[in-house]
Design a protein around this motif. Structure first.
Motif, PDB file in Angstrom:
ATOM      1  N   ASP A 102       5.534   6.237   6.798  1.00  0.00           N
ATOM      2  CA  ASP A 102       6.199   6.082   8.092  1.00  0.00           C
ATOM      3  C   ASP A 102       6.423   7.412   8.804  1.00  0.00           C
ATOM      4  O   ASP A 102       6.782   7.436   9.981  1.00  0.00           O
ATOM      5  CB  ASP A 102       7.571   5.405   7.914  1.00  0.00           C
ATOM      6  N   ARG A 127       3.071  -0.556   4.898  1.00  0.00           N
ATOM      7  CA  ARG A 127       2.827  -0.474   6.338  1.00  0.00           C
ATOM      8  C   ARG A 127       2.411   0.950   6.701  1.00  0.00           C
ATOM      9  O   ARG A 127       2.874   1.908   6.101  1.00  0.00           O
ATOM     10  CB  ARG A 127       4.083  -0.812   7.145  1.00  0.00           C
ATOM     11  N   GLU A 129       1.037   3.162  10.548  1.00  0.00           N
ATOM     12  CA  GLU A 129       0.569   3.128  11.936  1.00  0.00           C
ATOM     13  C   GLU A 129      -0.722   3.915  12.040  1.00  0.00           C
ATOM     14  O   GLU A 129      -0.821   5.047  11.575  1.00  0.00           O
ATOM     15  CB  GLU A 129       1.626   3.726  12.876  1.00  0.00           C
ATOM     16  N   LYS A 130      -1.729   3.284  12.644  1.00  0.00           N
ATOM     17  CA  LYS A 130      -3.048   3.904  12.764  1.00  0.00           C
ATOM     18  C   LYS A 130      -3.543   3.700  14.185  1.00  0.00           C
ATOM     19  O   LYS A 130      -3.704   2.560  14.633  1.00  0.00           O
ATOM     20  CB  LYS A 130      -4.019   3.259  11.764  1.00  0.00           C
ATOM     21  N   LEU A 133      -1.619   1.263  16.212  1.00  0.00           N
ATOM     22  CA  LEU A 133      -1.456  -0.087  15.672  1.00  0.00           C
ATOM     23  C   LEU A 133      -0.704  -0.023  14.348  1.00  0.00           C
ATOM     24  O   LEU A 133      -0.948   0.867  13.528  1.00  0.00           O
ATOM     25  CB  LEU A 133      -2.820  -0.749  15.449  1.00  0.00           C
ATOM     26  N   GLU A 134       0.217  -0.966  14.122  1.00  0.00           N
ATOM     27  CA  GLU A 134       0.884  -1.053  12.825  1.00  0.00           C
ATOM     28  C   GLU A 134       0.083  -1.978  11.927  1.00  0.00           C
ATOM     29  O   GLU A 134      -0.170  -3.136  12.261  1.00  0.00           O
ATOM     30  CB  GLU A 134       2.315  -1.569  12.967  1.00  0.00           C
TER      31      GLU A 134
END
Length: 243
Positions: A102, A127, A129-130, A133-134
């Motif tokens: 995160d 999870r 973020e890339k 997008l999560e």
């Protein structure tokens, strides 16, 4: 493999038979942190590290520094946390792993952490973020580099292009391919065109050495002039982070 690494690996294997997993792990890790480790020795040392992790019920201790403090620290401290976590039973550090995923940690280091989760066959969802997008992913379900057809095809192209006349270029390109994969994780490379990926990794190497004329000759020799130019993840790394 050169005589030094043959001797070292033989010694480490003997120590493993004696159950000295912590000591072996530390020695292998120290060697892997050195520059210019030959690829064959690097892969053998990485396998030994993983063998140490898999064959002891006790978590291997990489440092006495508190992981939770490192995860809250600056970028260098977060990178240190990744290196320490890679040496542990990651099932015991779910919160620290998610905290790093995160965080503002650069994608290459997040990729190394994801790779460690994959190697330990962790089936806990995480999870990340890339590119805005999560994504939720399960590490054990990600295609490994050994099973990724694009990775294998690109390696084969490098072998054809460089194994006979430029082994240092071959090693450099393979190392950049591995870094590109870390940058992409948890995505794999299976949907990418191997020829496009291989061409652009070679392009990046020649450009880094300011050898544009040699690059043009390489394209002509291998019929790559019309193959698409793309921007690699490793060329974009750091764009979203504080320097």
């Amino acid at each position: 493999m050169n005589p030094y690494y043959r001797s070292l690996l033989k010694e480490l294997e003997q120590m493993i038979q004696e159950g000295k997993y912590q000591e072996v792990f530390n020695l292998a890790k120290e060697e892997l942190e050195l520059p210019y480790v030959p690829l064959d020795a690097m892969h053998s040392l990485e396998k030994i590290e993983q063998e140490c992790l898999e064959n002891t019920d006790e978590p291997i201790v990489a440092s006495s520094i508190e992981l939770s403090q490192l995860c809250e620290g600056n970028e260098l401290q977060k990178e240190k946390a990744v290196n320490l976590l890679k040496a542990t039973n990651l099932r015991m550090h779910e919160a620290e792993v998610q905290k790093l995923l995160d965080s503002s940690l650069m994608d290459e280091f997040k990729g190394e952490l994801i790779e460690a989760l994959m190697e330990q066959k962790i089936d806990t969802p995480y999870r990340i973020e890339k590119e805005g997008l999560e994504i939720t992913f399960v590490p054990s379900l990600i295609v490994s580099s050994q099973d990724d057809p694009t990775m294998q095809s690109v390696r084969s192209l490098f072998e054809v292009w460089f194994s006979n006349n430029d082994p240092s270029m071959l090693a450099f390109c393979i190392r950049l391919l591995e870094q590109e994969r870390y940058e992409m994780l948890p995505y794999d490379m299976s949907d990418l065109d191997p020829l496009v990926l291989a061409k652009n990794i070679v392009r990046l190497v020649y450009e880094a050495m300011s050898q544009e004329d040699a690059l043009a000759q390489f394209y002509e020799k291998n019929g790559l002039e019309k193959v698409e130019n793309t921007t690699l993840f490793i060329e974009k790394r750091g764009e979203s982070y504080e320097k």
